[in-house]
Write a protein that holds these residues in place. Structure first.
Motif, PDB file in Angstrom:
ATOM      1  N   TRP A 304       0.826  -1.211   0.000  1.00  0.00           N
ATOM      2  CA  TRP A 304       0.000   0.000   0.000  1.00  0.00           C
ATOM      3  C   TRP A 304       0.858   1.258   0.000  1.00  0.00           C
ATOM      4  CZ3 TRP A 304      -0.821   3.929   3.700  1.00  0.00           C
ATOM      5  CH2 TRP A 304      -1.922   4.760   3.453  1.00  0.00           C
ATOM      6  N   LEU A 305       1.895   1.272   0.825  1.00  0.00           N
ATOM      7  CA  LEU A 305       2.788   2.437   0.875  1.00  0.00           C
ATOM      8  C   LEU A 305       3.544   2.615  -0.435  1.00  0.00           C
ATOM      9  CD1 LEU A 305       4.256   2.094   4.493  1.00  0.00           C
ATOM     10  CD2 LEU A 305       2.689   3.859   3.655  1.00  0.00           C
ATOM     11  N   ARG A 308       1.485   4.477  -2.749  1.00  0.00           N
ATOM     12  CA  ARG A 308       1.192   5.849  -2.327  1.00  0.00           C
ATOM     13  C   ARG A 308       2.396   6.776  -2.441  1.00  0.00           C
ATOM     14  NH1 ARG A 308      -3.359   6.708   0.847  1.00  0.00           N
ATOM     15  NH2 ARG A 308      -2.721   8.885   0.630  1.00  0.00           N
ATOM     16  N   VAL A 314       9.986   3.280  -0.099  1.00  0.00           N
ATOM     17  CA  VAL A 314       9.507   2.353   0.929  1.00  0.00           C
ATOM     18  C   VAL A 314      10.474   1.184   1.087  1.00  0.00           C
ATOM     19  CG1 VAL A 314       7.595   0.877   1.644  1.00  0.00           C
ATOM     20  CG2 VAL A 314       7.136   3.005   0.421  1.00  0.00           C
TER      21      VAL A 314
END
Length: 433
Positions: A304-305, A308, A314
């Motif tokens: 998810w990160l 985003r 990340v």
């Protein structure tokens, strides 16, 4: 993604599932432990050897059909392994399994590229990673139960239902791509032969030092010579150029160095528990489950990160967290309890889970659209070689430091430094403005 996760689970779980049956295989087929260990190596060698040329071939093919063919090959060779009347037949079956499985490792990134929008690939990959991790953990446990109840041959048949589901889903839900299954040309086969020799020589050089150092050195030189020969082949230039690209090359370096984390679980943990804390295999298995559970829980967060704020950012943060939490192991001593070791391993698993999904997403993002198969093949080979070299490096540090607590801390220090270089590589991979 579920279809692809099942296919990846089939090929990646073969290591842990087959490992639980090694003692029974050796006893029935009259093989010494050193010979029985080749049941694992015979599977790993062809996977690492053909992933790169298979990736280039997949770029000209329909990747969903390639993985379907791979699953059929794995199923047929699994049945052959289950029926093997002698050790040499079993090893041949495992070699065939490895070749078939290598096609899945080369084809999974093109399937994702063709079926998932770029802004959702991190989350999609987290589905694959989570199912692979949890399924592999459950498969190893179930394999142990089956081996004890029905014998070791049943272990090789355990994954056949998954193969059926993966093939059915892949053919139904994946988008079709032109190319079909083109016939591999002679250049591709020559490249595969050279890389097979190089990878086999490298793994033998790693496996033999303590037993036959002169022979190990010879295999090491052979590996270097064959890799140089491969780099001179005209067909290898696509891979060489890809590795020379700043983003892709440094991302691969980060993947190789941070996957040395495998040295903690495959060598340092069992030896620390045995030699320092006086614990047995049961404690090792329980703590491994803690690590895997934390990794599984953090993988969706990492995906998810990555969607985003960017996968490289990340991945670097996850790598840094892995380095920081691994360094906590230096505080352990003879008086440390299993609870302390458990929460430290949980933190390491969470850090590596935050790294694992974004690094795959970053590899896919940094590869050209027409070269995702090649990128998948390169990443599979890099990861496998790293996870093979890592236990050898930690074992060397352990031995040089005299074993025990000193050897454990020497191994941890080496892994922290190596993984720290991996974080720097990921920071360097980010494109300059």
């Amino acid at each position: 993604m579920v279809a692809l996760a099942f296919a990846m689970l089939v090929v990646t779980s073969e290591f842990s599932i087959a490992a639980v049956a090694l003692p029974a295989i050796g006893a029935e087929l009259g093989a010494a432990p050193s010979v029985a260990a080749w049941v694992l190596l015979a599977y790993a060698l062809p996977m690492a050897a053909i992933s790169i040329p298979a990736g280039r071939w997949v770029d000209r093919a329909d990747p969903a059909l390639v993985i379907t063919m791979s699953m059929v090959g794995v199923a047929v060779s699994s049945v052959l392994a289950a029926l093997a009347p002698a050790m040499w037949v079993l090893l041949v079956a495992r070699l065939l399994q490895g070749f078939a499985a290598g096609l899945t490792l080369a084809g999974y990134l093109p399937v994702i590229s063709a079926n998932v929008n770029p802004d959702k690939r991190g989350r999609a990959l987290s589905v694959v990673v989570t199912i692979m991790t949890v399924g592999g953990m459950a498969g190893a446990s179930l394999g142990g139960v089956l081996a004890g109840t029905f014998g070791w041959r049943s272990v090789f048949l355990l994954k056949l239902p998954l193969v059926v589901v993966a093939v059915w889903l892949l053919l139904r839900v994946t988008s079709k791509r032109r190319g079909g299954l083109p016939r591999p040309d002679g250049a591709l086969l020559r490249e595969a032969a050279v890389l097979s020799g190089a990878v086999a020589s490298l793994l033998l050089a790693i496996d033999l030092p303590a037993k036959q150092p002169v022979l190990a050195g010879g295999f090491g030189l052979a590996a270097v010579a064959l890799l140089l020969l491969w780099s001179r082949l005209p067909q290898s230039q696509q891979v060489v150029d890809l590795l020379r690209a700043r983003t892709f090359g440094f991302t691969m370096a980060g993947l190789f160095l941070l996957c040395f984390n495998a040295g903690v679980m495959t060598f340092l943990l069992p030896y620390f528990l045995s030699d320092v804390l006086g614990e047995g295999p049961a404690a090792t298995g329980t703590l491994m489950l803690v690590f895997i559970a934390a990794l599984s829980l953090m993988s969706p967060v990492g995906g998810w990160l990555a969607d985003r704020i960017g996968p490289l950012r990340v991945a670097a943060a996850g790598g840094a967290a892995t380095v920081a939490t691994t360094s906590l192991l230096l505080t352990l001593g003879p008086g440390s309890g299993l609870t302390t070791l458990g929460w430290q391993l949980a933190l390491i698993g969470a850090g590596f889970g935050l790294f694992n999904t974004p690094i795959i997403t970053a590899i896919l993002a940094s590869a050209p659209a027409e070269g995702t198969g090649t990128a998948g093949g390169v990443s599979a080979t890099v990861r496998m070689v790293s996870q093979t070299v890592a236990p050898a490096v930690t074992a060397l540090c352990w031995t040089v430091a005299g074993g025990g607590l000193a050897g454990f801390r020497a191994g941890v220090t080496a892994l922290v430094l190596i993984q720290g270089l991996g974080v720097l590589a990921l920071l360097a991979a980010r494109r300059r403005r």
